[in-house]
Motif scaffolding. Structure first.
Motif, PDB file in Angstrom:
ATOM      1  N   THR A   1      -4.895  -2.718  -8.716  1.00 52.80           N
ATOM      2  CA  THR A   1      -5.135  -1.245  -7.647  1.00 52.80           C
ATOM      3  C   THR A   1      -6.463  -1.151  -6.849  1.00 52.80           C
ATOM      4  O   THR A   1      -6.788  -1.170  -8.131  1.00 52.80           O
ATOM      5  CB  THR A   1      -4.072  -0.553  -8.286  1.00 52.80           C
ATOM      6  OG1 THR A   1      -3.043  -0.865  -8.470  1.00 52.80           O
ATOM      7  CG2 THR A   1      -4.431   0.767  -6.920  1.00 52.80           C
ATOM      8  N   VAL A   2      -6.457  -0.607  -5.753  1.00 55.29           N
ATOM      9  CA  VAL A   2      -8.088  -0.420  -5.393  1.00 55.29           C
ATOM     10  C   VAL A   2      -7.722   1.193  -4.172  1.00 55.29           C
ATOM     11  O   VAL A   2      -6.359   0.735  -3.707  1.00 55.29           O
ATOM     12  CB  VAL A   2      -8.398  -0.915  -4.322  1.00 55.29           C
ATOM     13  CG1 VAL A   2      -9.681  -0.645  -4.300  1.00 55.29           C
ATOM     14  CG2 VAL A   2      -8.334  -2.877  -5.249  1.00 55.29           C
ATOM     15  N   SER A   3      -8.107   2.018  -5.251  1.00 56.81           N
ATOM     16  CA  SER A   3      -7.527   3.275  -4.117  1.00 56.81           C
ATOM     17  C   SER A   3      -8.933   3.593  -3.983  1.00 56.81           C
ATOM     18  O   SER A   3     -10.131   3.899  -4.030  1.00 56.81           O
ATOM     19  CB  SER A   3      -7.487   4.572  -5.522  1.00 56.81           C
ATOM     20  OG  SER A   3      -6.571   3.793  -6.616  1.00 56.81           O
ATOM     21  N   THR A   4      -9.020   4.092  -2.218  1.00 55.63           N
ATOM     22  CA  THR A   4      -9.083   5.337  -1.454  1.00 55.63           C
ATOM     23  C   THR A   4      -9.357   6.985  -1.687  1.00 55.63           C
ATOM     24  O   THR A   4      -8.066   6.582  -1.175  1.00 55.63           O
ATOM     25  CB  THR A   4      -9.396   4.305  -0.785  1.00 55.63           C
ATOM     26  OG1 THR A   4     -10.139   3.326  -0.626  1.00 55.63           O
ATOM     27  CG2 THR A   4     -10.762   5.326   0.772  1.00 55.63           C
TER      28      THR A   4
ATOM     29  N   ASP B   1     -13.765   8.858   0.465  1.00 54.33           N
ATOM     30  CA  ASP B   1     -14.885   8.370  -0.771  1.00 54.33           C
ATOM     31  C   ASP B   1     -13.937   7.544  -0.936  1.00 54.33           C
ATOM     32  O   ASP B   1     -13.258   7.264  -1.309  1.00 54.33           O
ATOM     33  CB  ASP B   1     -14.397   9.825  -1.456  1.00 54.33           C
ATOM     34  CG  ASP B   1     -15.598   9.185  -2.934  1.00 54.33           C
ATOM     35  OD1 ASP B   1     -16.493   9.070  -2.405  1.00 54.33           O
ATOM     36  OD2 ASP B   1     -14.908  10.595  -3.691  1.00 54.33           O
ATOM     37  N   PRO B   2     -15.272   6.088  -0.525  1.00 50.84           N
ATOM     38  CA  PRO B   2     -16.923   6.369  -0.473  1.00 50.84           C
ATOM     39  C   PRO B   2     -16.367   6.859   0.816  1.00 50.84           C
ATOM     40  O   PRO B   2     -15.635   6.405   1.630  1.00 50.84           O
ATOM     41  CB  PRO B   2     -17.162   4.922  -0.396  1.00 50.84           C
ATOM     42  CG  PRO B   2     -15.819   4.014  -0.286  1.00 50.84           C
ATOM     43  CD  PRO B   2     -14.898   4.617  -1.445  1.00 50.84           C
TER      44      PRO B   2
ATOM     45  N   THR C   1      -5.863  13.123  -1.027  1.00 52.78           N
ATOM     46  CA  THR C   1      -4.708  11.788  -1.816  1.00 52.78           C
ATOM     47  C   THR C   1      -5.618  10.859  -2.174  1.00 52.78           C
ATOM     48  O   THR C   1      -6.401  10.641  -1.078  1.00 52.78           O
ATOM     49  CB  THR C   1      -3.608  11.780  -0.781  1.00 52.78           C
ATOM     50  OG1 THR C   1      -2.787  11.262  -1.290  1.00 52.78           O
ATOM     51  CG2 THR C   1      -3.934  11.784   0.255  1.00 52.78           C
ATOM     52  N   LEU C   2      -4.964  10.131  -2.731  1.00 49.59           N
ATOM     53  CA  LEU C   2      -5.392   8.251  -2.623  1.00 49.59           C
ATOM     54  C   LEU C   2      -4.424   7.648  -1.811  1.00 49.59           C
ATOM     55  O   LEU C   2      -3.181   7.391  -1.477  1.00 49.59           O
ATOM     56  CB  LEU C   2      -5.127   7.745  -4.228  1.00 49.59           C
ATOM     57  CG  LEU C   2      -6.142   8.735  -5.072  1.00 49.59           C
ATOM     58  CD1 LEU C   2      -5.869   8.527  -6.444  1.00 49.59           C
ATOM     59  CD2 LEU C   2      -7.304   8.591  -5.201  1.00 49.59           C
ATOM     60  N   TRP C   3      -5.513   6.590  -1.318  1.00 52.19           N
ATOM     61  CA  TRP C   3      -4.757   6.081  -0.708  1.00 52.19           C
ATOM     62  C   TRP C   3      -4.896   4.408  -1.850  1.00 52.19           C
ATOM     63  O   TRP C   3      -5.523   3.777  -1.994  1.00 52.19           O
ATOM     64  CB  TRP C   3      -5.292   4.924   0.957  1.00 52.19           C
ATOM     65  CG  TRP C   3      -4.753   4.385   2.034  1.00 52.19           C
ATOM     66  CD1 TRP C   3      -3.473   4.479   2.039  1.00 52.19           C
ATOM     67  CD2 TRP C   3      -5.728   2.926   1.703  1.00 52.19           C
ATOM     68  NE1 TRP C   3      -3.460   2.868   3.143  1.00 52.19           N
ATOM     69  CE2 TRP C   3      -4.541   2.051   2.735  1.00 52.19           C
ATOM     70  CE3 TRP C   3      -6.867   2.310   1.652  1.00 52.19           C
ATOM     71  CZ2 TRP C   3      -5.159   1.276   2.990  1.00 52.19           C
ATOM     72  CZ3 TRP C   3      -6.950   1.346   2.200  1.00 52.19           C
ATOM     73  CH2 TRP C   3      -6.214   0.097   2.875  1.00 52.19           C
TER      74      TRP C   3
ATOM     75  N   CYS D   1       0.454  -1.530   0.072  1.00 49.44           N
ATOM     76  CA  CYS D   1      -0.186  -0.163  -0.129  1.00 49.44           C
ATOM     77  C   CYS D   1       0.505   1.334  -0.198  1.00 49.44           C
ATOM     78  O   CYS D   1       2.274   1.098  -0.003  1.00 49.44           O
ATOM     79  CB  CYS D   1      -0.683   0.100   1.182  1.00 49.44           C
ATOM     80  SG  CYS D   1      -0.053  -0.216   3.474  1.00 49.44           S
ATOM     81  N   GLY D   2      -0.257   2.034  -0.553  1.00 45.28           N
ATOM     82  CA  GLY D   2       1.299   3.432  -0.971  1.00 45.28           C
ATOM     83  C   GLY D   2      -0.129   4.772  -0.719  1.00 45.28           C
ATOM     84  O   GLY D   2      -0.973   4.545  -0.878  1.00 45.28           O
TER      85      GLY D   2
END
Length: 413
Positions: free
Chosen positions: A129-132, A104-105, A76-78, A63-64
């Motif tokens: 990749t899954v981004s939050t 978000d969500p 920013t995106l996790w 993760c990053g």
């Protein structure tokens, strides 16, 4: 990197399918009911299919975040990266919502299906990749996470994880308030700013017309006056000089409740954002700005400099403030400031701690130009647990008004 030690494990749904199929077949044999065998056949088929397509290896997880430094209100995106494994169909991530942050969500839960042909954002077909989205609402050091990630196989029969992911630190810089002034700073020093000096020199502001002297530039000859008087005359100007602006932030106390950039502000919120606005204003004009913080330990002093990189350094230092952590000797704080002569000192303080007021008077007595900005909100709410809180606060405000009158009488605006 993270990897689950338990591998793929059957889910309750898979166990229920096996139980229903086994019970239906046993009942059909014992009771001689072929219809029960027909009813249990779909459950047996799904359970067998899930076992045959069960993933044989575990994915590697990392993760990053996209940005390690953001401004208040920015996002920013996790990003959670997983290697693709044959038989893995869905990935679910859960991000914990911390203080002064938005997701978000909103729930922080995101589930995505892995379809054939989908690639990672970076173009790697072997990784998904899954981004939050994570948004910071207040300046300071924040943590994105911790979080969880898990995966399921076809029909949700087998589950990988959940794997716990460590939080990642993000520095949130204060969003400067709006500040503008056309007043010149006193005691300019240097030759790069926009302030007019008290002495003549190279500059853009007209001073006078005087007789020509050896060393004057020919382009400064004023021909109308020279032709009328018969002697050469030149135009003189005031020197354009820079000033040293010292920002002193009072971090002894942080009064009031902070609700981030979209809600009410505490006293330290007002001070930090105002300091960022003043620094940005003077640095854009070419002045030299330095920063001192009172009442906060582990905050380095920012020496005077100019430029965009220096503004970033000032904002980084403001974001690292932890109020009320410096319990040193109040008499030694003045010697640690190290402010030279000719500087303009701008102190931002709620004027509640007497130490800050003493500092302002002491700096004025040294011949420095000091301006104190009151950062106490007018609608500050004070908790009243025992019925005497409001009374005590009113008494403190009366004492504060008396102290402010004293420093005004000492020549501190």
């Amino acid at each position: 990197m993270a990897r689950s030690d338990r591998g793929w494990r059957p889910t309750p749904a898979h166990l229920r399918a096996l139980l229903v199929a086994s019970f239906a077949m046993l009942a059909a044999l014992v009771l001689h009911r072929p219809d029960l065998l027909v009813l249990g056949a779909p459950f047996a088929t799904i359970a067998l299919w899930a076992v045959l397509t069960r993933p044989r290896s575990s994915p590697t997880i990392s993760c990053g975040i996209s940005l390690t430094t953001v401004r208040e209100g920015e996002a920013t995106l996790w990003n959670v990266h997983l290697t693709r494994v044959e038989g893995m169909e869905e990935v679910t991530t859960v991000l914990e919502r911390g203080v002064w942050s938005q997701l978000d969500p909103v729930s922080g839960v995101r589930t995505e299906s892995l379809h054939d042909g989908e690639d990672d954002a970076g173009g790697d077909p072997a990784r998904h990749t899954v981004s939050t989205a994570w948004r910071s609402l207040r300046w300071g050091q924040r943590n994105v996470g911790p979080g969880l990630v898990g995966a399921t196989s076809s029909w949700g029969a087998f589950r990988f994880g959940p794997v716990e992911l460590e939080p990642i630190g993000v520095r949130t810089l204060p969003l400067p308030a709006v500040f503008d002034t056309t007043a010149h700073a006193p005691h300019p020093q240097g030759l790069v700013g926009v302030n007019r000096a008290a002495r003549p020199g190279e500059g853009s502001e007209f001073a006078s017309i005087r007789p020509f002297q050896v060393g004057d530039r020919l382009k400064r000859i004023h021909w109308p006056v020279s032709a009328r008087t018969g002697e050469l005359h030149v135009t003189s100007s005031y020197a354009d000089q820079d000033s040293h602006v010292v920002l002193v932030v009072d971090a002894f106390n942080d009064l009031g409740e902070s609700e981030g950039i979209e809600g009410s502000a505490s006293t330290l919120d007002v001070s930090v954002r105002a300091a960022g606005a003043v620094a940005e204003h003077y640095l854009h004009r070419g002045e030299r700005v330095s920063l001192r913080v009172l009442g906060a330990a582990d905050v380095t002093r920012v020496p005077p400099a100019t430029g965009r990189r220096h503004l970033r350094r000032v904002l980084d230092t403001l974001a690292a403030i932890r109020p009320g952590t410096d319990r040193g000797d109040p008499d030694e704080r003045l010697t640690r400031l190290g402010i030279g002569a000719g500087a303009l000192v701008v102190m931002l303080s709620p004027l509640v701690s007497p130490v800050a007021l003493q500092q302002a008077v002491a700096l004025t007595s040294r011949g420095l130009t000091v301006v104190v900005i009151d950062s106490l909100p007018g609608d500050l709410a004070v908790p009243d647990h025992d019925g005497y809180g409001h009374l005590a606060w009113r008494l403190r405000l009366l004492e504060r008004a008396r102290e402010i009158r004293r420093i005004e009488q000492a020549g501190v605006p």
